[in-house]
Write a protein that holds these residues in place. Structure first.
Motif, PDB file in Angstrom:
ATOM      1  N   HIS A   1      64.334  11.036 -28.798  1.00 34.28           N
ATOM      2  CA  HIS A   1      64.652  10.339 -27.560  1.00 34.28           C
ATOM      3  C   HIS A   1      65.704   9.263 -27.823  1.00 34.28           C
TER       4      HIS A   1
ATOM      5  N   ASN B   1      69.626  18.268 -20.772  1.00 32.61           N
ATOM      6  CA  ASN B   1      69.602  16.969 -21.411  1.00 32.61           C
ATOM      7  C   ASN B   1      68.213  16.384 -21.254  1.00 32.61           C
TER       8      ASN B   1
ATOM      9  N   ALA C   1      66.886  13.907 -22.509  1.00 34.66           N
ATOM     10  CA  ALA C   1      66.763  12.465 -22.624  1.00 34.66           C
ATOM     11  C   ALA C   1      66.918  11.763 -21.283  1.00 34.66           C
ATOM     12  N   ALA C   2      67.731  12.332 -20.436  1.00 31.90           N
ATOM     13  CA  ALA C   2      68.062  11.632 -19.209  1.00 31.90           C
ATOM     14  C   ALA C   2      66.862  11.551 -18.285  1.00 31.90           C
TER      15      ALA C   2
END
Lengths: 514, 461
Positions: B31, B156, B158-159
């Motif tokens: 992360h 993605n 992480a977003a």
């Protein structure tokens, strides 16, 4: 003042911990675009432009006359009673009267189509002049309707913003020279404002759930900056460029900010996750000055200038649109985007600009709606100007050309004042079709504001500005001048509940203080 | 746990790269917030061992002390308003707009930068590099690298997630297959042309035959919907029949009547040019174009120029319909297809927008006053036209005068064929045959009329 000690060992400035960060969920955007400015696919350009003025006058005149008759009914000046006159031609010399019509301003530097035609000058690009007015004051203000026109004089005129195409009522008398001495002047003022959530339903259950979630998660120290409400982000002038890389880092930071990768978990949760929508208000692609000129002359049909007739593929630089596409395709999985075209974007040049075609976005295109689909897309390429309902608020936005053109008429830097004036004229692009290129409408004049927006933003402006204006019936409009990101590195956040505005400025180290 | 230390040591200390938290996050699949802490930890531990070993940049977010940035332009703008306009009085409710500043700063300037902040709501390490970062714009390159590292490009993790994200549904087996099918359907286009030449150039016929048939066969397995492609393959020869016949007839008549009826020649030329375009599926490719609503009005006559045979026509329509359906699923194919169309065989170069390849060869010399054919086969001449001239007279009025003028023209600027040539086409087929007119028609048409085909002809050999 913040010192290093204050922030030591705070947040992310510590060793990695084992507990996995939880996934955040972005606030939902409640969104309903209106297609007020969509043009038919089979557009004709054979018509005359006169119909636009006629339609505009017909639409706005009743409102102006209402305002005027309230203000001037029974006014007695110098022993004479002001009378209403229906047409401009009916104005009689020496009689105190008031009349409604369209303003036309003859300006020294204004492009003149008749002159162009007579000198056999055919250019394809709009001339870029800073302003149309002349400093010496040779400009003539006229009032006209379908019967005739009359020149307006008087110092009262200087108190108002006036541009060609706005509808006003004037009171005064015609003097011996056939000029109309203006004593007072009225606009239509703000149109009726719809209620919030007129077109879409407020998402009640979603809202409460979000609150529960907020309450659950480590709210030990409540940050002062956290403003619980949803937000929409407005940015303009991203100007992805193939050559100028001076603000690439800022663009990257903007992307990380919007995605919610930057900052610490607290900020991510309290602020970034609440940005529910990005509105791009024009000029996403930078102007390539040189190639623009080349392409214009090439298209203008002067084969003598260039060896290659027509479109020269070697002058095409695909990088800007690729960068924009990459930016969007990164962002879209996390956030819906509304994309307005601007003056520099690959859309038609005349107002209203039609949506940028999905073919420009090979990667992001998966988020656009299918052709002919009724539902709006996750990436919603819209017209400029554009009208819609975002989180219940009626929003009107443009890519900036309308304001830039009005700006050329007026010797003032008060762009917010001009935005306000446009609202009070009830016309979002008064100077179309005179100096702002526009489609020759026949049946409808879409630039007339039938309903008052709650928020009116204009993109690609030199600097940020905002204010709230109020109408006679309690209308409130939030005006926002959205600065160009390429120039200012600023984006605007608007609270979805209160329409409060905040802005975020992105700077990189050496550029600011050192 | 210490994988990241190894990774960072390798990249930063050994390879002297700058590593941002995004790059680290994507490279190690952690992360971003963890990656930020990793960078911090690495930075701290290295500098504890040896001060100045690595250098960091920080991302600071907060509110700066008011006075410098946040209020200046704001007040300026607001202050003006009330002065200049005397419109109904407006109380601007808010004078100060909170301005959050997101600053990317090198560690050596961090202290100064922080002192400008009134309140910092977030700070973290943005990147760590072996040298003090002089030019922060270099970080853009690292960011690009991070993008490339991203797991299969678009995902993605992480977003901040969004559960309501909607993507376009792609029905069927996906874009790739459709694209293949489309190009396959297109493949026979040059083939048909080659076959058309067959009867004429009898000597080389066998050679061509092999090439064409093999070509068609090649495409066949690649095509996705077998019925569609087989239809293509079958309809192509079928389609060929009428023009081939015509050619045969005219070819036999020899070169005697060369000067015969120019009109017939041009018409025949038209017929030839349009004919091969049809089996190649042109009309189906044009149809989706009208989705864009731009500029394709000249194209419309094309489907109308239907061949005489009704059975083949039916076939073709069915197939066109099918193609059209495929086409509308995605406009990516449209682009590819256009490229294919504009140059069937030459390597695709960078002219994505060349849309009207069929237009140019189709242009036909019109009736003119004086026409001469110069040595290189180009037609030049003069014709009389009525010109409109607009002048502004001394009173400022525009006056339009009509005057006759001679205008020279050459082949380049002839107008597109009139849309009404459907009858002409069908008519010409019979007339050419009945009069047995002129191999000239064919000869003139061959090289001049279909430039695309002659090129493909040579590249085949």
């Amino acid at each position: 003042m913040v010192t290093l000690d204050d922030i030591a060992n705070a947040g992310l400035l510590q060793k990695p911990s084992d507990n996995a960060p939880e996934a955040l969920e972005r606030s939902q955007s409640n969104y309903k675009p209106l297609h007020s400015f969509a043009l038919p696919k089979d557009r004709q350009y054979q018509q005359q432009f006169a119909d636009i003025y006629f339609l505009r006058l017909t639409k706005i005149k009743p409102a102006v006359e209402k305002v005027a008759s309230i203000a001037w009914e029974g006014t007695v000046i110098g022993g004479e009673r002001a009378k209403k006159v229906e047409r401009v031609l009916d104005v009689r010399q020496g009689e105190l009267c008031w009349v409604t019509g369209t303003v036309y301003i003859d300006m020294a530097l204004k492009p003149n189509i008749l002159e162009d035609v007579s000198k056999d000058r055919w250019i394809s690009a709009p001339p870029s002049i800073d302003h149309y007015f002349s400093e010496e004051g040779h400009d003539a203000v006229m009032l006209e309707d379908d019967s005739g026109r009359i020149r307006l004089i008087g110092d009262t005129l200087k108190d108002f913003f006036m541009v060609t195409g706005c509808i006003v009522a004037v009171m005064g008398t015609e003097n011996a020279n056939g000029e109309f001495q203006v004593l007072d002047l009225k606009f239509a003022d703000l149109p009726p404002q719809p209620e919030r959530w007129e077109l879409s339903k407020p998402p009640k259950p979603v809202k409460s759930k979000a609150k529960v979630k907020d309450g659950d998660v480590e709210m030990t120290d409540s940050p002062a900056t956290a403003q619980g409400g949803k937000k929409m982000a407005i940015v303009s002038g991203l100007e992805f460029s193939g050559t100028d890389t001076s603000y690439t880092v800022e663009l990257n930071l903007l992307l990380e900010y919007l995605l919610g990768e930057a900052l610490d978990p607290m900020a991510q949760q309290n602020e970034l996750a609440h940005i529910s929508r990005l509105i791009i208000a024009g000029n996403s692609i930078a102007a390539e000055q040189k190639t623009h000129v080349e392409m214009d002359t090439g298209k203008g049909g002067k084969p003598g200038v260039h060896k290659k007739y027509g479109y020269d593929s070697s002058s095409y630089n695909p990088i800007p649109s690729q960068l924009l596409d990459e930016f969007l395709s990164e962002l879209l999985p996390s956030m819906p985007v509304t994309l307005l075209p601007g003056a520099l974007d690959p859309a038609n040049a005349s107002y209203p600009q039609q949506p940028i075609h999905a073919a420009m976005f090979p990667k992001s295109r998966a988020y656009t709606p299918l052709p002919g689909a009724a539902e709006h897309g996750w990436l919603d390429a819209v017209t400029n100007p554009w009208e819609g309902e975002v989180d219940g608020w009626r929003v009107l936005g443009t890519g900036g050309q309308n304001l830039d053109d009005v700006f050329k008429y007026v010797n003032s830097d008060d762009r917010l004042g001009m935005m306000e004036a446009m609202c009070r004229w009830r016309c979002s692009a008064p100077t179309a079709p005179d100096t702002l290129w526009a489609y020759p409408f026949q049946e409808d004049e879409p630039f007339v504001m039938k309903e008052c927006p709650h928020m009116y933003f204009v993109g690609c402006q030199p600097e940020f500005g905002t204010k709230i204006i109020q109408g006679p019936d309690g209308q409130m409009v939030r005006l926002i001048a959205v600065p160009s990101f390429a120039d200012t590195r600023e984006i605007v956040l608007v609270d979805s509940e209160t329409l409060d505005v905040s802005r975020v400025k992105i700077t990189t180290g050496t550029g600011t203080s050192e | 746990m210490d994988v990241y230390k190894k990774f960072l040591a390798e990249n930063i200390l050994t390879e002297e790269k700058v590593i941002t938290y995004r790059l680290l996050s994507r490279a190690l699949h952690v992360h971003p917030n963890t990656a930020k802490q990793m960078l911090y930890d690495f930075h701290k531990s290295q500098n504890d061992k040896r001060p100045g070993a690595v250098h960091a940049t920080y991302l600071v977010y907060g509110i700066k002390a008011s006075g410098d940035l946040s209020s200046a332009p704001q007040n300026g703008a607001d202050g003006d308003v009330e002065m200049t306009s005397s419109m109904p009085e407006v109380d601007s409710l808010d004078n100060t707009v909170p301005t959050f500043i997101l600053t990317l700063i090198q560690e050596q300037h961090l202290k100064d930068a922080l002192s400008e902040y009134e309140e910092v709501s977030s700070i973290h390490v943005y990147s760590v590099g072996p040298h003090p970062a002089k030019d922060l714009s270099l970080l853009a390159d690292v960011a690009n690298e991070a993008l490339r590292l991203g797991p299969d490009g678009s995902k993605n993790p992480a977003a901040i997630g969004n559960s309501r994200v909607r993507r376009r549904e792609r029905p069927g087996a996906g874009a790739k297959n459709v694209a293949v099918a489309v190009t396959a359907a297109r493949g026979p286009a040059p083939a048909t042309k080659v076959v058309q030449e067959e009867p004429k150039a009898a000597a080389a016929a066998s050679l061509f035959k092999t090439t064409t048939t093999s070509k068609v066969k090649e495409e066949e397995p690649a095509a996705k919907p077998p019925p569609g492609s087989s239809k293509v393959a079958s309809s192509a020869p079928e389609k060929k029949a009428p023009p081939a016949l015509k050619r045969g007839g005219s070819g036999s008549s020899g070169g005697i009547m060369q000067a015969f009826s120019k009109a017939a020649a041009t018409k025949a030329k038209k017929a030839e040019i349009w004919q091969p375009a049809i089996p190649s599926g042109d009309d189906s490719s044009i149809q989706p174009m009208s989705d864009d609503g731009e500029d394709d009005s000249e194209m419309i006559p094309q489907p109308k120029a239907a061949g005489p045979s009704s059975t083949t026509r039916k076939n073709r329509e069915a197939r066109a319909e099918e193609l059209r359906r495929m086409m509308e699923e995605d406009d990516e194919e449209e682009d590819e297809e256009e490229k294919e169309e504009s140059r069937p065989d030459s390597p695709v170069d960078e002219e994505p927008m060349e849309v009207e390849p069929a237009e140019e060869p189709a242009a036909v010399p019109e009736k003119a006053e004086k026409v001469e054919v110069t040595g290189d086969g180009r037609r030049r001449g003069k014709r009389k036209v009525v010109r409109k001239k607009q002048i502004m007279d001394d009173q400022g009025y525009l006056v339009t005068i009509q005057e006759d003028a001679w205008e020279s023209f050459s082949e380049d600027d002839k107008p597109a064929p009139p849309p009404s040539f459907k009858q002409k086409t069908t008519g010409s087929a019979s007339s050419t045959q009945s009069t047995a007119a002129s191999s000239k028609s064919k000869k003139a048409a061959g090289p001049k009329g279909s430039q695309g085909s002659i090129r493909s002809f040579f590249s085949k050999n």
